[in-house]
Design a protein around this motif. Structure first.
Motif, PDB file in Angstrom:
ATOM      1  N   VAL A  24       0.837  -1.198   0.000  1.00  0.00           N
ATOM      2  CA  VAL A  24       0.000   0.000   0.000  1.00  0.00           C
ATOM      3  C   VAL A  24       0.876   1.254   0.000  1.00  0.00           C
ATOM      4  O   VAL A  24       0.575   2.230  -0.682  1.00  0.00           O
ATOM      5  CB  VAL A  24      -0.982  -0.012   1.187  1.00  0.00           C
ATOM      6  CG1 VAL A  24      -1.815   1.267   1.227  1.00  0.00           C
ATOM      7  CG2 VAL A  24      -1.895  -1.243   1.107  1.00  0.00           C
TER       8      VAL A  24
ATOM      9  N   LEU B 147       0.878   4.201  -2.736  1.00  0.00           N
ATOM     10  CA  LEU B 147       0.759   5.603  -2.326  1.00  0.00           C
ATOM     11  C   LEU B 147       1.857   6.443  -2.974  1.00  0.00           C
ATOM     12  O   LEU B 147       1.590   7.513  -3.531  1.00  0.00           O
ATOM     13  CB  LEU B 147       0.834   5.704  -0.795  1.00  0.00           C
ATOM     14  CG  LEU B 147       0.964   7.102  -0.192  1.00  0.00           C
ATOM     15  CD1 LEU B 147      -0.242   7.967  -0.538  1.00  0.00           C
ATOM     16  CD2 LEU B 147       1.133   7.004   1.319  1.00  0.00           C
TER      17      LEU B 147
ATOM     18  N   TYR C 174      -5.137   5.790  -0.726  1.00  0.00           N
ATOM     19  CA  TYR C 174      -4.024   4.920  -0.317  1.00  0.00           C
ATOM     20  C   TYR C 174      -3.474   5.319   1.052  1.00  0.00           C
ATOM     21  O   TYR C 174      -3.052   4.461   1.826  1.00  0.00           O
ATOM     22  CB  TYR C 174      -2.902   4.913  -1.363  1.00  0.00           C
ATOM     23  CG  TYR C 174      -3.208   3.973  -2.508  1.00  0.00           C
ATOM     24  CD1 TYR C 174      -3.386   2.605  -2.286  1.00  0.00           C
ATOM     25  CD2 TYR C 174      -3.330   4.447  -3.806  1.00  0.00           C
ATOM     26  CE1 TYR C 174      -3.673   1.741  -3.323  1.00  0.00           C
ATOM     27  CE2 TYR C 174      -3.618   3.588  -4.856  1.00  0.00           C
ATOM     28  CZ  TYR C 174      -3.788   2.233  -4.608  1.00  0.00           C
ATOM     29  OH  TYR C 174      -4.078   1.373  -5.633  1.00  0.00           O
TER      30      TYR C 174
END
Ligand SMILES: [Mg+2]
Length: 153
Positions: free
Chosen positions: A65, A69, A111
């Motif tokens: 993640v 991002l 995100y």
């Protein structure tokens, strides 16, 4: 308590959180910040439903993640990188750039909220606590109109 957390720091964090919420309550109500913070839950829930419908929860972990991002921050930076600094704000206000910037900001937020969820961080409370720490670190009396000096840290 979070796994691996120091009991002392956890208690300190809880105390800061309570103090932060108490101190910010009046300001938050005045400016609608609490509504914005609670909206993070709506974003988290919508994103989770989106992933669950696609069986993508299995790909969610802090590292993955975070990289997603960073990728979205890169997409946002790509839109702004060659805008003249003195006209950037004006140019972002016009289409189609405004919609493209909004899309990338939304990707970044989704995100970021997902990363906070992966890290078991209450992002709204953490953000308010961090602003409070920054206010203590940069008192208005000595900081007003002066850019923060990162080399002094
Ligand atoms: Mg994107």
């Amino acid at each position: 308590m979070r796994v691996g957390a120091c009991p002392g720091s956890e208690a300190c964090r809880a105390a800061i959180t309570v103090a932060t919420l108490s101190a910010w309550w009046g300001v938050c109500r005045l400016h609608g910040i609490l509504a914005a913070v609670s909206d993070l839950e709506a974003i988290r829930s919508a994103a989770r439903a989106f992933r669950e419908a696609r069986d993508w929860e299995q790909f969610q972990d802090p590292k993955s993640v975070l990289l997603a991002l960073v990728g979205e921050v890169g997409e946002l930076a790509e839109l702004l990188q060659w805008l003249p600094a003195d006209r950037a704000k004006e140019l972002i206000g016009h289409e189609p750039l405004h919609t493209r910037v909004a899309d990338e900001l939304a990707d970044v937020l989704v995100y970021l909220v997902g990363l906070a969820e992966q890290c078991e961080v209450d992002l709204g409370i953490a953000a308010l606590a961090k602003i409070e720490k920054s206010a203590a670190k940069h008192p208005v009396g000595t900081s007003r109109g002066v850019a923060p000096d990162r080399t002094a840290e």
